[in-house]
Motif scaffolding. Structure first.
Motif, mmCIF file in Angstrom:
data_model
loop_
_atom_site.group_PDB
_atom_site.id
_atom_site.type_symbol
_atom_site.label_atom_id
_atom_site.label_comp_id
_atom_site.label_asym_id
_atom_site.label_seq_id
_atom_site.Cartn_x
_atom_site.Cartn_y
_atom_site.Cartn_z
ATOM 1 N N LEU A 1 -9.821 71.951 42.258
ATOM 2 C CA LEU A 1 -9.827 72.593 40.953
ATOM 3 C C LEU A 1 -8.650 72.054 40.154
ATOM 4 O O LEU A 1 -7.500 72.144 40.604
ATOM 5 C CB LEU A 1 -9.695 74.117 41.106
ATOM 6 N N VAL A 2 -8.920 71.493 38.984
ATOM 7 C CA VAL A 2 -7.870 70.913 38.147
ATOM 8 C C VAL A 2 -7.265 72.009 37.294
ATOM 9 O O VAL A 2 -7.984 72.704 36.557
ATOM 10 C CB VAL A 2 -8.437 69.780 37.262
ATOM 11 N N ALA A 3 -5.943 72.198 37.418
ATOM 12 C CA ALA A 3 -5.253 73.235 36.639
ATOM 13 C C ALA A 3 -5.485 73.008 35.149
ATOM 14 O O ALA A 3 -5.257 71.921 34.625
ATOM 15 C CB ALA A 3 -3.764 73.232 36.952
ATOM 16 N N GLY A 4 -5.989 74.034 34.469
ATOM 17 C CA GLY A 4 -6.276 73.944 33.044
ATOM 18 C C GLY A 4 -7.609 73.283 32.745
ATOM 19 O O GLY A 4 -7.997 73.160 31.587
ATOM 20 N N GLY A 5 -8.343 72.864 33.772
ATOM 21 C CA GLY A 5 -9.620 72.175 33.580
ATOM 22 C C GLY A 5 -10.800 73.140 33.577
ATOM 23 O O GLY A 5 -10.643 74.368 33.519
ATOM 24 N N GLY B 1 -0.912 75.129 34.225
ATOM 25 C CA GLY B 1 0.428 75.405 34.722
ATOM 26 C C GLY B 1 0.466 76.030 36.101
ATOM 27 O O GLY B 1 1.541 76.373 36.595
ATOM 28 N N ALA B 2 -0.681 76.184 36.735
ATOM 29 C CA ALA B 2 -0.721 76.772 38.078
ATOM 30 C C ALA B 2 -0.077 75.820 39.080
ATOM 31 O O ALA B 2 -0.115 74.603 38.913
ATOM 32 C CB ALA B 2 -2.163 77.043 38.483
ATOM 33 N N PRO B 3 0.525 76.352 40.125
ATOM 34 C CA PRO B 3 1.103 75.488 41.154
ATOM 35 C C PRO B 3 0.025 74.617 41.806
ATOM 36 O O PRO B 3 -1.121 75.035 41.952
ATOM 37 C CB PRO B 3 1.668 76.469 42.181
ATOM 38 N N THR C 1 -1.403 85.488 37.195
ATOM 39 C CA THR C 1 -0.744 85.628 38.496
ATOM 40 C C THR C 1 -1.248 86.843 39.269
ATOM 41 O O THR C 1 -0.879 87.037 40.419
ATOM 42 C CB THR C 1 0.786 85.739 38.341
ATOM 43 N N ILE C 2 -2.098 87.650 38.652
ATOM 44 C CA ILE C 2 -2.655 88.836 39.314
ATOM 45 C C ILE C 2 -4.073 88.500 39.782
ATOM 46 O O ILE C 2 -4.936 88.191 38.972
ATOM 47 C CB ILE C 2 -2.691 90.028 38.362
ATOM 48 N N HIS D 1 -3.496 82.641 39.945
ATOM 49 C CA HIS D 1 -3.710 81.677 38.855
ATOM 50 C C HIS D 1 -5.167 81.243 38.734
ATOM 51 O O HIS D 1 -5.458 80.179 38.211
ATOM 52 C CB HIS D 1 -2.820 80.436 39.015
ATOM 53 N N CYS D 2 -6.076 82.041 39.227
ATOM 54 C CA CYS D 2 -7.485 81.657 39.239
ATOM 55 C C CYS D 2 -8.337 82.792 38.675
ATOM 56 O O CYS D 2 -8.023 83.963 38.870
ATOM 57 C CB CYS D 2 -7.900 81.361 40.677
#
Length: 170
Positions: free
Chosen positions: A49-53, A135-137, A106-107, A83-84
């Motif tokens: 999963l691409v962060a922000g994608g 911006g997720a780790p 974050t929740i 972050h999902c």
């Protein structure tokens, strides 16, 4: 012990058996499940999963390993990773949000998917879309899931019904 201090990077611990905890199952899965009309289990196939994608549809397969058919729907309950989220526009029709926080990534959210009754040994696959926030780790994340029977169906071997599953943020 290892240290980040300059000149102090030697491992002087002569007994490394206590450095990492060993993994011990509480109870191993049984080769022959105890009496019950269901022995439900699930698996998934993960994609990056691409962060922000865009959201990626992750296939989850559900199966009854008992020798009988389930007579009632089963419920798969799970948390989303940090972050999902699961976009509302692509959700399967039988997916319900039990708790959802769309303002803070974050929740984690809690969702429940209804699995139709069916024959033993034949998997039922549902694609659930997951999206990682910008911006997720980066890296793997694991969350819990459990599938339980409803109505008069009973779970014989509970060790197959719950486990962690993981997604990868890149």
């Amino acid at each position: 012990m290892f240290s980040t201090d300059p000149g102090d990077t030697c491992d002087v611990d002569i007994d490394t058996s206590r450095d990492a905890p060993t993994v011990r199952p509480v109870r191993s899965a049984l080769t022959t499940p105890p009496p019950g009309t269901a022995n439900l289990a699930f698996s998934h196939r993960s994609f990056p999963l691409v962060a922000g994608g865009d959201a990626v549809k992750i296939p989850f397969s559900f199966v009854n390993l008992a020798g009988t058919c389930t007579r009632h729907p089963a419920r798969f309950t799970f948390c989303t990773p940090y972050h999902c989220d699961i976009p509302t526009e692509d959700r399967p029709p039988d997916l319900t949000a039990l708790y959802e926080n769309t303002s803070d990534p974050t929740i984690p959210s809690v969702h429940q998917l209804e699995i139709p009754p069916g024959p033993t040994g034949r998997p039922h696959t549902v694609e659930i879309p997951f999206r990682i926030a910008a911006g997720a780790p980066v890296g793997p994340t694991k969350v819990q899931g459990i599938i339980v029977p409803t109505g008069t169906d009973t779970q014989g071997d509970r060790s197959t019904a719950h486990r962690k599953f993981g997604l990868m943020s890149v």
